[in-house]
Design a protein around this motif. Structure first.
Motif, PDB file in Angstrom:
ATOM      1  N   ALA A 105     -58.571  72.259 -68.724  1.00 33.59           N
ATOM      2  CA  ALA A 105     -58.369  73.360 -69.665  1.00 33.59           C
ATOM      3  C   ALA A 105     -59.082  73.096 -70.984  1.00 33.59           C
ATOM      4  O   ALA A 105     -59.667  74.003 -71.590  1.00 33.59           O
ATOM      5  CB  ALA A 105     -56.877  73.581 -69.900  1.00 33.59           C
ATOM      6  N   CYS A 106     -59.055  71.849 -71.450  1.00 32.59           N
ATOM      7  CA  CYS A 106     -59.754  71.473 -72.674  1.00 32.59           C
ATOM      8  C   CYS A 106     -61.252  71.647 -72.500  1.00 32.59           C
ATOM      9  O   CYS A 106     -61.938  72.205 -73.372  1.00 32.59           O
ATOM     10  CB  CYS A 106     -59.406  70.030 -73.033  1.00 32.59           C
ATOM     11  SG  CYS A 106     -60.298  69.384 -74.469  1.00 32.59           S
ATOM     12  N   ASP A 107     -61.772  71.176 -71.380  1.00 30.04           N
ATOM     13  CA  ASP A 107     -63.192  71.306 -71.056  1.00 30.04           C
ATOM     14  C   ASP A 107     -63.604  72.777 -71.077  1.00 30.04           C
ATOM     15  O   ASP A 107     -64.606  73.162 -71.704  1.00 30.04           O
ATOM     16  CB  ASP A 107     -63.441  70.678 -69.682  1.00 30.04           C
ATOM     17  CG  ASP A 107     -64.911  70.661 -69.288  1.00 30.04           C
ATOM     18  OD1 ASP A 107     -65.542  71.721 -69.279  1.00 30.04           O
ATOM     19  OD2 ASP A 107     -65.421  69.564 -68.963  1.00 30.04           O
ATOM     20  N   ALA A 108     -62.804  73.613 -70.412  1.00 25.63           N
ATOM     21  CA  ALA A 108     -63.130  75.039 -70.330  1.00 25.63           C
ATOM     22  C   ALA A 108     -63.100  75.705 -71.700  1.00 25.63           C
ATOM     23  O   ALA A 108     -63.938  76.559 -72.013  1.00 25.63           O
ATOM     24  CB  ALA A 108     -62.155  75.739 -69.381  1.00 25.63           C
ATOM     25  N   ALA A 109     -62.135  75.324 -72.531  1.00 25.76           N
ATOM     26  CA  ALA A 109     -62.032  75.921 -73.864  1.00 25.76           C
ATOM     27  C   ALA A 109     -63.237  75.553 -74.727  1.00 25.76           C
ATOM     28  O   ALA A 109     -63.787  76.400 -75.441  1.00 25.76           O
ATOM     29  CB  ALA A 109     -60.736  75.479 -74.538  1.00 25.76           C
ATOM     30  N   MET A 110     -63.669  74.288 -74.660  1.00 27.56           N
ATOM     31  CA  MET A 110     -64.848  73.873 -75.423  1.00 27.56           C
ATOM     32  C   MET A 110     -66.072  74.680 -75.008  1.00 27.56           C
ATOM     33  O   MET A 110     -66.853  75.131 -75.857  1.00 27.56           O
ATOM     34  CB  MET A 110     -65.120  72.383 -75.207  1.00 27.56           C
ATOM     35  CG  MET A 110     -64.279  71.446 -76.038  1.00 27.56           C
ATOM     36  SD  MET A 110     -64.924  69.752 -75.882  1.00 27.56           S
ATOM     37  CE  MET A 110     -63.792  68.870 -76.953  1.00 27.56           C
ATOM     38  N   ARG A 111     -66.243  74.853 -73.703  1.00 33.73           N
ATOM     39  CA  ARG A 111     -67.399  75.603 -73.214  1.00 33.73           C
ATOM     40  C   ARG A 111     -67.322  77.068 -73.632  1.00 33.73           C
ATOM     41  O   ARG A 111     -68.339  77.688 -73.970  1.00 33.73           O
ATOM     42  CB  ARG A 111     -67.491  75.492 -71.689  1.00 33.73           C
ATOM     43  CG  ARG A 111     -67.827  74.099 -71.190  1.00 33.73           C
ATOM     44  CD  ARG A 111     -67.858  74.034 -69.672  1.00 33.73           C
ATOM     45  NE  ARG A 111     -67.994  72.665 -69.193  1.00 33.73           N
ATOM     46  CZ  ARG A 111     -69.154  72.039 -69.011  1.00 33.73           C
ATOM     47  NH1 ARG A 111     -70.281  72.667 -69.266  1.00 33.73           N
ATOM     48  NH2 ARG A 111     -69.186  70.793 -68.576  1.00 33.73           N
ATOM     49  N   ALA A 112     -66.132  77.642 -73.590  1.00 33.86           N
ATOM     50  CA  ALA A 112     -65.975  79.050 -73.938  1.00 33.86           C
ATOM     51  C   ALA A 112     -66.230  79.297 -75.420  1.00 33.86           C
ATOM     52  O   ALA A 112     -66.690  80.377 -75.799  1.00 33.86           O
ATOM     53  CB  ALA A 112     -64.570  79.523 -73.558  1.00 33.86           C
ATOM     54  N   VAL A 113     -65.949  78.301 -76.259  1.00 36.46           N
ATOM     55  CA  VAL A 113     -66.088  78.476 -77.711  1.00 36.46           C
ATOM     56  C   VAL A 113     -67.505  78.179 -78.178  1.00 36.46           C
ATOM     57  O   VAL A 113     -68.112  78.968 -78.907  1.00 36.46           O
ATOM     58  CB  VAL A 113     -65.082  77.588 -78.467  1.00 36.46           C
ATOM     59  CG1 VAL A 113     -65.343  77.625 -79.969  1.00 36.46           C
ATOM     60  CG2 VAL A 113     -63.652  78.059 -78.178  1.00 36.46           C
ATOM     61  N   LEU A 114     -68.076  77.035 -77.770  1.00 34.06           N
ATOM     62  CA  LEU A 114     -69.380  76.645 -78.317  1.00 34.06           C
ATOM     63  C   LEU A 114     -70.207  75.741 -77.422  1.00 34.06           C
ATOM     64  O   LEU A 114     -71.428  75.851 -77.397  1.00 34.06           O
ATOM     65  CB  LEU A 114     -69.180  75.943 -79.669  1.00 34.06           C
ATOM     66  CG  LEU A 114     -70.434  75.605 -80.466  1.00 34.06           C
ATOM     67  CD1 LEU A 114     -71.090  76.872 -81.010  1.00 34.06           C
ATOM     68  CD2 LEU A 114     -70.112  74.658 -81.626  1.00 34.06           C
ATOM     69  N   ALA A 115     -69.567  74.837 -76.667  1.00 32.41           N
ATOM     70  CA  ALA A 115     -70.282  73.732 -76.021  1.00 32.41           C
ATOM     71  C   ALA A 115     -71.189  74.188 -74.894  1.00 32.41           C
ATOM     72  O   ALA A 115     -70.842  75.068 -74.110  1.00 32.41           O
ATOM     73  CB  ALA A 115     -69.280  72.714 -75.496  1.00 32.41           C
TER      74      ALA A 115
END
Length: 249
Positions: A105-115
């Motif tokens: 979930a953390c990985d997905a959130a980072m990608r969705a925001v900026l990464a």
């Protein structure tokens, strides 16, 4: 219509080598949907972070996925660290090995925001989920030298607007980092009873205040059982928080 964070999780799993069938099975999605997202119309592998930084583009009114941003900010305030002393800033969120879905979930959130790219660095008992990006400081202005409880943690006006509309996702990030759902046992007239409650522990009075503020927005009753510990114990309050947070896994 699936939310962007689901697509981000799909592409994150594919990027780590999972085949389409296993991704579809793990996220309970149709095979054809996953194939369409990853093969028929794949997301570009690299997008300049400046293009995705809504703080540097006045034509963008906010993040493309405000729910992911609210969740990621909650994780950062609990177990995150933004390093700005390196040549390129690095955002790290530390996730315990006990909860593998939290890492996803953390990985997905980072990608969705900026990464664009995510690294997972194995530590003793936890994984550092990290992303380099020049524009992370734009999106997380709470960064600074020293420990969070030793410096002010204050939301910018634009952050407060996002979190007011997505308080449940912000609370989810806070409790997924520095919170837990436990079974509390009490003895009354010789009989033992057990009931669930949530606990949130943080040394920063500012971060604790943000947690209290978000719970108030959601209409969820809370109480301080220690200086640095918040409890949600009323049956209806626990049920309401279950709808926003749920158990770690």
């Amino acid at each position: 219509m699936h939310p962007p964070e689901i697509r981000a999780r799909v592409r994150a799993l594919r990027a780590r080598g999972h085949n389409i069938r296993s991704v579809a099975r793990s996220l309970d999605l149709p095979y054809t949907t996953v194939w369409h997202w990853c093969v028929d119309r794949p997301e570009p592998t690299q997008v300049n972070s400046a293009v995705r930084c809504f703080r540097c583009r006045p034509e963008l009114t906010g993040p493309t996925d405000p729910t992911a941003y609210a969740y990621l900010l909650g994780l950062y305030l609990g177990d995150g660290h933004l390093v700005t002393s390196d040549r390129v800033p690095v955002l790290r969120i530390y996730c315990t090995d006990t909860w593998p879905n939290l890492i996803e979930a953390c990985d997905a959130a980072m990608r969705a925001v900026l990464a664009n790219r995510i690294q997972r660095i194995q530590k003793q008992g936890c994984v550092a989920v990290q992303s380099t990006g020049k524009h992370w400081p734009c999106l997380i202005p709470q960064h600074g030298p020293g420990k969070k409880h030793q410096r002010p943690i204050v939301l910018a006006a634009w952050q407060r607007d996002i979190l007011t509309s997505h308080a449940g996702h912000f609370v989810r990030g806070l409790f997924h980092s520095d919170g837990c759902r436990v079974s509390n046992r009490v003895t009354v007239r010789g009989r033992e009873y057990a009931y669930p409650r949530y606990m949130f522990v943080n040394e920063s009075s500012d971060i604790m205040g943000l947690c209290q503020w978000a719970l108030d927005l959601l209409g969820i009753a809370w109480a301080m059982n220690r200086r640095n510990s918040l409890s949600v114990a009323r049956r209806e309050a626990v049920a309401a928080l279950d709808r926003h947070v749920g158990p770690k896994s």
